[in-house]
Motif scaffolding. Sequence first.
Motif, mmCIF file in Angstrom:
data_model
loop_
_atom_site.group_PDB
_atom_site.id
_atom_site.type_symbol
_atom_site.label_atom_id
_atom_site.label_comp_id
_atom_site.label_asym_id
_atom_site.label_seq_id
_atom_site.Cartn_x
_atom_site.Cartn_y
_atom_site.Cartn_z
ATOM 1 N N PRO A 1 5.954 -5.320 20.624
ATOM 2 C CA PRO A 1 6.206 -6.725 20.279
ATOM 3 C C PRO A 1 5.043 -7.641 20.631
ATOM 4 N N HIS A 2 4.352 -7.351 21.715
ATOM 5 C CA HIS A 2 3.246 -8.197 22.140
ATOM 6 C C HIS A 2 1.990 -7.906 21.308
ATOM 7 N N TYR A 3 1.774 -6.632 20.981
ATOM 8 C CA TYR A 3 0.662 -6.324 20.088
ATOM 9 C C TYR A 3 0.905 -6.914 18.698
ATOM 10 N N ALA A 4 2.159 -7.023 18.306
ATOM 11 C CA ALA A 4 2.466 -7.661 17.021
ATOM 12 C C ALA A 4 1.984 -9.112 17.032
ATOM 13 N N ARG A 5 2.195 -9.804 18.128
ATOM 14 C CA ARG A 5 1.723 -11.192 18.235
ATOM 15 C C ARG A 5 0.199 -11.266 18.214
ATOM 16 N N LEU A 6 -0.432 -10.402 18.988
ATOM 17 C CA LEU A 6 -1.887 -10.436 19.097
ATOM 18 C C LEU A 6 -2.558 -10.060 17.781
ATOM 19 N N TYR A 7 -2.137 -8.942 17.195
ATOM 20 C CA TYR A 7 -2.807 -8.458 15.996
ATOM 21 C C TYR A 7 -2.441 -9.283 14.765
ATOM 22 N N SER A 8 -1.242 -9.839 14.723
ATOM 23 C CA SER A 8 -0.899 -10.687 13.577
ATOM 24 C C SER A 8 -1.736 -11.954 13.594
ATOM 25 N N TYR A 9 -2.028 -12.478 14.771
ATOM 26 C CA TYR A 9 -2.899 -13.656 14.845
ATOM 27 C C TYR A 9 -4.296 -13.324 14.323
ATOM 28 N N ILE A 10 -4.843 -12.191 14.760
ATOM 29 C CA ILE A 10 -6.175 -11.790 14.302
ATOM 30 C C ILE A 10 -6.192 -11.637 12.785
ATOM 31 N N LYS A 11 -5.171 -10.980 12.246
ATOM 32 C CA LYS A 11 -5.124 -10.766 10.793
ATOM 33 C C LYS A 11 -4.939 -12.083 10.048
ATOM 34 N N GLU A 12 -4.147 -12.993 10.602
ATOM 35 C CA GLU A 12 -3.958 -14.305 9.965
ATOM 36 C C GLU A 12 -5.264 -15.092 9.898
ATOM 37 N N ARG A 13 -6.176 -14.816 10.826
ATOM 38 C CA ARG A 13 -7.485 -15.468 10.813
ATOM 39 C C ARG A 13 -8.462 -14.769 9.863
ATOM 40 N N GLY A 14 -8.001 -13.764 9.151
ATOM 41 C CA GLY A 14 -8.850 -13.081 8.177
ATOM 42 C C GLY A 14 -9.776 -12.044 8.769
ATOM 43 N N VAL A 15 -9.432 -11.533 9.956
ATOM 44 C CA VAL A 15 -10.273 -10.567 10.659
ATOM 45 C C VAL A 15 -9.561 -9.219 10.711
ATOM 46 N N LEU A 16 -10.303 -8.145 10.520
ATOM 47 C CA LEU A 16 -9.756 -6.798 10.586
ATOM 48 C C LEU A 16 -9.589 -6.361 12.038
ATOM 49 N N VAL A 17 -8.668 -5.420 12.256
ATOM 50 C CA VAL A 17 -8.404 -4.902 13.601
ATOM 51 C C VAL A 17 -8.832 -3.443 13.673
ATOM 52 N N GLN A 18 -9.729 -3.159 14.619
ATOM 53 C CA GLN A 18 -10.076 -1.776 14.936
ATOM 54 C C GLN A 18 -9.527 -1.494 16.336
ATOM 55 N N HIS A 19 -8.530 -0.630 16.410
ATOM 56 C CA HIS A 19 -7.966 -0.286 17.707
ATOM 57 C C HIS A 19 -8.675 0.947 18.233
ATOM 58 N N HIS A 20 -9.315 0.792 19.394
ATOM 59 C CA HIS A 20 -10.023 1.907 20.013
ATOM 60 C C HIS A 20 -9.110 2.598 21.018
ATOM 61 N N ALA A 21 -8.860 3.872 20.791
ATOM 62 C CA ALA A 21 -8.091 4.693 21.723
ATOM 63 C C ALA A 21 -8.604 6.118 21.594
ATOM 64 N N ASP A 22 -9.568 6.481 22.450
ATOM 65 C CA ASP A 22 -10.124 7.838 22.359
ATOM 66 C C ASP A 22 -9.265 8.765 23.217
ATOM 67 N N CYS A 23 -8.073 9.018 22.690
ATOM 68 C CA CYS A 23 -7.056 9.763 23.419
ATOM 69 C C CYS A 23 -6.030 10.286 22.419
ATOM 70 N N PHE A 24 -4.964 10.830 22.931
ATOM 71 C CA PHE A 24 -3.846 11.297 22.104
ATOM 72 C C PHE A 24 -2.904 10.115 21.865
ATOM 73 N N CYS A 25 -2.699 9.769 20.604
ATOM 74 C CA CYS A 25 -1.761 8.700 20.255
ATOM 75 C C CYS A 25 -0.792 9.130 19.158
ATOM 76 N N GLN A 26 -0.772 10.424 18.850
ATOM 77 C CA GLN A 26 0.114 10.896 17.791
ATOM 78 C C GLN A 26 1.552 10.535 18.130
ATOM 79 N N GLY A 27 2.260 10.058 17.131
ATOM 80 C CA GLY A 27 3.605 9.545 17.323
ATOM 81 C C GLY A 27 3.645 8.034 17.256
ATOM 82 N N LEU A 28 2.449 7.404 17.372
ATOM 83 C CA LEU A 28 2.349 5.947 17.295
ATOM 84 C C LEU A 28 1.562 5.497 16.065
ATOM 85 N N GLU A 29 1.181 6.459 15.205
ATOM 86 C CA GLU A 29 0.326 6.092 14.074
ATOM 87 C C GLU A 29 1.014 5.137 13.112
ATOM 88 N N ASN A 30 2.296 5.339 12.869
ATOM 89 C CA ASN A 30 2.995 4.415 11.967
ATOM 90 C C ASN A 30 3.262 3.069 12.630
#
Length: 332
Positions: free
Chosen positions: A201-230
Amino acid sequence: MNKKELFLSVMRNEKPAKWMGYGFAAFPQAQFHVVIDPISIWDILWLSGESVKDHWGVVHRFLPGDPGIIPMVNEQNKVIKDITRWRDYVHFPEIPALDWSDAKKAVAAIDRETTLVMVPTFRGLFERAHCLMPIEETLISMYEEPEAMYELFGAYTDWKLKVVEQIIDNMQPDIIHSHDDWGSKTALLFSPEKFRELLKPHYARLYSYIKERGVLVQHHADCFCQGLENDMVDLGVDMWQGVLPSNDIVQIQKNTGGKLLLMGGLQQDMIDQADATEDLIRGEVRRAIDTYGPGGAFLPCIPSLETINTHVTPIVIDECNRYGAEWLKKQA
């Protein structure tokens, strides 16, 4: 098409594929491929030494040879002594009036027609929490005191929103590069359900603001995140940078259907060695392209952005571009 257009074509998973090469070819060819903002310098990048305390009260170490700035959090020096009373301990530092002139000059010197301007924001929500208290306590608190953790994540998101607002206002980047590792090398550090309850829910607020400003989001996570891709797709993440092959990348490509650009794919712990041979490095690049290229929305790159062993990076970049062009011809 220029490099920027080709990169965006891959990000949109356009068919037929028009380019395969090193993931950051269309970015500034500087360390980490970013333009550094003054908030990052003030908040984190100034830290250096055996034991130095930041503006949050967190003790760090950064010495020659260290892979990065390392929080040295223990029972004695932790900031949060009791998660149920975190407001008594966490004092959000006020961002001072900073000089943005160097950052603006750096952006002005970049050809925006051909090159993507990316600005980082470090210490994501989970990472900030386990700087303020040991990671074991952070994880336990997510399960035993979820309300307190939800409120802490939310308050920090409010602070991060101020950061990205200033970055976008002053630098007008194409991409915000946002750090937060949610897993180890081989597993998530918490369940997908817990992520959706406390962090999403908090990342939704943060990333939606960035996208509303016309900026792309690159999330850096050099780890295992499978299960969270969707979930990343839901959050509007345009690219997951740092995806390790310990994730089932082929399955993730199927799950996300080209909606999430995957950047990484190299087994860095194997090739980022002092004795790594050129044949070994080039072979790993070819394996990644052959394995993940057919699934689309993939570009090879060093998951951690830079290697510890400096001889590795030029070979990786050269093979990505050389073999990537060769691989692309075979698709025609």
